[in-house]
Design an enzyme around this catalytic site. Structure first.
Site, PDB file in Angstrom:
ATOM      1  N   ASN A  21       0.655  -1.284  -0.305  1.00 33.58           N
ATOM      2  CA  ASN A  21      -0.229   0.337  -0.066  1.00 33.58           C
ATOM      3  C   ASN A  21       0.650   1.201  -0.438  1.00 33.58           C
ATOM      4  O   ASN A  21       1.348   1.788   0.917  1.00 33.58           O
ATOM      5  CB  ASN A  21      -0.562   0.302   1.603  1.00 33.58           C
ATOM      6  CG  ASN A  21      -1.478   0.756   1.329  1.00 33.58           C
ATOM      7  OD1 ASN A  21      -1.688   2.176   0.557  1.00 33.58           O
ATOM      8  ND2 ASN A  21      -1.995   1.903   2.590  1.00 33.58           N
ATOM      9  N   LYS A  28      -0.223   3.824  -0.239  1.00 36.69           N
ATOM     10  CA  LYS A  28      -0.421   5.225   0.444  1.00 36.69           C
ATOM     11  C   LYS A  28      -0.571   6.608  -0.753  1.00 36.69           C
ATOM     12  O   LYS A  28      -0.626   6.515  -1.315  1.00 36.69           O
ATOM     13  CB  LYS A  28      -0.123   5.603   1.433  1.00 36.69           C
ATOM     14  CG  LYS A  28      -0.136   4.415   2.854  1.00 36.69           C
ATOM     15  CD  LYS A  28      -0.043   4.705   3.716  1.00 36.69           C
ATOM     16  CE  LYS A  28       0.148   3.474   4.665  1.00 36.69           C
ATOM     17  NZ  LYS A  28      -0.156   3.627   6.831  1.00 36.69           N
ATOM     18  N   GLU A  50      -6.806   5.158   7.721  1.00 37.15           N
ATOM     19  CA  GLU A  50      -6.399   6.297   7.274  1.00 37.15           C
ATOM     20  C   GLU A  50      -7.889   6.884   6.327  1.00 37.15           C
ATOM     21  O   GLU A  50      -8.251   7.781   7.210  1.00 37.15           O
ATOM     22  CB  GLU A  50      -5.565   6.097   6.763  1.00 37.15           C
ATOM     23  CG  GLU A  50      -3.889   5.919   8.007  1.00 37.15           C
ATOM     24  CD  GLU A  50      -2.551   5.750   6.907  1.00 37.15           C
ATOM     25  OE1 GLU A  50      -2.828   5.882   5.944  1.00 37.15           O
ATOM     26  OE2 GLU A  50      -1.935   4.434   7.619  1.00 37.15           O
ATOM     27  N   GLY A  75       2.672   2.269  11.050  1.00 37.56           N
ATOM     28  CA  GLY A  75       3.090   3.330  10.708  1.00 37.56           C
ATOM     29  C   GLY A  75       4.003   2.876  11.871  1.00 37.56           C
ATOM     30  O   GLY A  75       4.940   4.200  12.069  1.00 37.56           O
ATOM     31  N   SER A 132       2.954  -2.610  10.449  1.00 36.70           N
ATOM     32  CA  SER A 132       4.674  -2.520  10.650  1.00 36.70           C
ATOM     33  C   SER A 132       5.198  -3.637   9.678  1.00 36.70           C
ATOM     34  O   SER A 132       6.022  -4.135  10.857  1.00 36.70           O
ATOM     35  CB  SER A 132       5.159  -1.639  12.145  1.00 36.70           C
ATOM     36  OG  SER A 132       4.439  -0.861  12.417  1.00 36.70           O
ATOM     37  N   HIS A 174      -9.550   1.298   4.636  1.00 30.10           N
ATOM     38  CA  HIS A 174      -8.554   1.238   5.478  1.00 30.10           C
ATOM     39  C   HIS A 174      -8.721   2.277   7.175  1.00 30.10           C
ATOM     40  O   HIS A 174      -9.294   3.240   6.756  1.00 30.10           O
ATOM     41  CB  HIS A 174      -7.346   1.959   4.398  1.00 30.10           C
ATOM     42  CG  HIS A 174      -5.611   1.899   5.358  1.00 30.10           C
ATOM     43  ND1 HIS A 174      -5.780   2.799   6.126  1.00 30.10           N
ATOM     44  CD2 HIS A 174      -5.052   1.277   5.075  1.00 30.10           C
ATOM     45  CE1 HIS A 174      -4.388   2.302   6.943  1.00 30.10           C
ATOM     46  NE2 HIS A 174      -3.450   1.557   5.406  1.00 30.10           N
ATOM     47  N   GLU A 185      -5.677  -4.615  10.468  1.00 28.19           N
ATOM     48  CA  GLU A 185      -4.463  -3.400  10.725  1.00 28.19           C
ATOM     49  C   GLU A 185      -5.021  -3.338  12.365  1.00 28.19           C
ATOM     50  O   GLU A 185      -5.535  -2.185  12.341  1.00 28.19           O
ATOM     51  CB  GLU A 185      -4.974  -2.745  10.028  1.00 28.19           C
ATOM     52  CG  GLU A 185      -4.110  -4.265   8.205  1.00 28.19           C
ATOM     53  CD  GLU A 185      -3.344  -2.376   7.218  1.00 28.19           C
ATOM     54  OE1 GLU A 185      -2.578  -3.482   6.565  1.00 28.19           O
ATOM     55  OE2 GLU A 185      -4.316  -1.814   7.158  1.00 28.19           O
TER      56      GLU A 185
HETATM   57  C1  PEP Z   1      -0.828   0.242   6.100  1.00 34.15           C
HETATM   58  O1  PEP Z   1      -0.756   1.663   6.110  1.00 34.15           O
HETATM   59  O2  PEP Z   1      -1.577  -0.438   5.677  1.00 34.15           O
HETATM   60  C2  PEP Z   1       0.374  -0.015   6.396  1.00 34.15           C
HETATM   61  C3  PEP Z   1       1.125  -1.486   7.085  1.00 34.15           C
HETATM   62  O3  PEP Z   1       1.407   0.429   6.710  1.00 34.15           O
HETATM   63  P1  PEP Z   1       2.996   0.211   7.720  1.00 34.15           P
HETATM   64  O4  PEP Z   1       3.319  -1.091   6.782  1.00 34.15           O
HETATM   65  O5  PEP Z   1       3.704   1.360   7.270  1.00 34.15           O
HETATM   66  O6  PEP Z   1       3.067  -0.049   9.313  1.00 34.15           O
END
Ligand code: PEP
Length: 254
Positions: free
Chosen positions: A8, A10, A93, A168, A207, A91, A162
């Site tokens: 992803n 973003k 976000e 992040g 992460s 997601h 998630e």
């Molecule tokens: C995400 O935004 O779906 C995500 C898992 O981000 P990160 O791997 O940076 O934590």
């Protein structure tokens, strides 16, 4: 089932990243034990499709309607036409920045399936819910209201667990916490969809990096990973893909 590793991007990336990613991933994709999906910003789907024909591509959101007066939005059918086969929905976000409800996510999943896209529906608890012991209740509530009734029908959609606090942040749940949540999600999917539920991969996201991917991807009921930051570096993304076991564990097996 082969595992699926989804990147992803973003609101990151440009044509230079498309070229760099294509160069490095193209040479490796055929030898990987997992399937890859890259979800760049919508404007980069078509260039990525042209530069990297070997892998699946996805959008990061779609509107619930196929067309109309919705400035700034994108329809599932437009993503499909650009070369996408998947779309990330719900997601955290988008839930936070755009107030997307479970019902809105569900309507988008219906639209995605109607346009021939495989929806990747994200669910995950916030830090407070985890601290208060409500993580499972929150996630299962999101799951129940975000998935349409035909979600497990071939081609089945994908669920991404998630935890919001892990995205992040460099923090991840413990292996036991991931196993417990993925098991609870699988049980809820089976209760709703019966045997068809086993066709729904449950991915972990939050992460995932080259250093922890092996530990995460070999856990029971983990069908792959949704990767944010590390998917912007081809070497890191490929290192995570390399950590996927050659044959994904069958759902329900420990
Ligand atoms: C995400 O935004 O779906 C995500 C898992 O981000 P990160 O791997 O940076 O934590």
């Amino acid at each position: 089932m082969r595992q699926i590793v989804i990147g992803n991007w973003k609101m990151n990336g440009n044509l230079a990243l498309v070229e760099a990613m294509a160069r490095e991933v193209y040479a490796r994709v055929a030898s990987l034990a997992c399937d890859l999906v890259l979800c760049p910003p919508a404007t980069l789907i078509a260039p990525l499709a042209a530069a990297l024909p070997g892998i699946a591509l996805g959008g990061q959101d779609c509107h619930a309607r196929p067309a109309g007066a919705h400035t700034g939005d994108i329809a599932a059918v437009m993503l499909r036409e650009a070369g996408a086969s998947h779309v990330i929905l719900g997601h955290s976000e988008r839930r936070a920045d755009h107030g997307e409800s479970d019902a809105a996510v569900c309507a988008k999943a219906v639209a995605a399936r109607g346009a021939g896209l495989r929806p990747i529906v994200c669910v995950g608890e916030g830090e407070g819910a985890r601290a208060e012991g409500r993580a499972e209740a929150v996630v299962l509530g999101q799951l129940a209201a975000s998935l349409p009734d035909d979600f497990a029908t071939d081609p089945a959609g994908i669920v991404a667990y998630e935890p919001v606090w892990a995205i992040g942040s460099g923090r991840t749940p413990t292996p036991d916490e991931i196993v417990a949540m993925h098991g609870a999600i699988r049980a809820a999917l089976r209760a709703r969809f019966g045997g068809a539920a086993d066709a729904v991969p449950i991915l972990y996201g939050g992460s995932v990096k080259p250093g922890n991917a092996g530990a995460v991807l070999t856990l029971p009921e983990v069908g792959g990973a949704l990767v944010g930051g590390a998917s912007l570096v081809a070497g890191d993304f490929l290192a995570i893909a390399d950590a996927a076991p050659a044959l994904g564990r069958a759902p329900g097996r420990g």
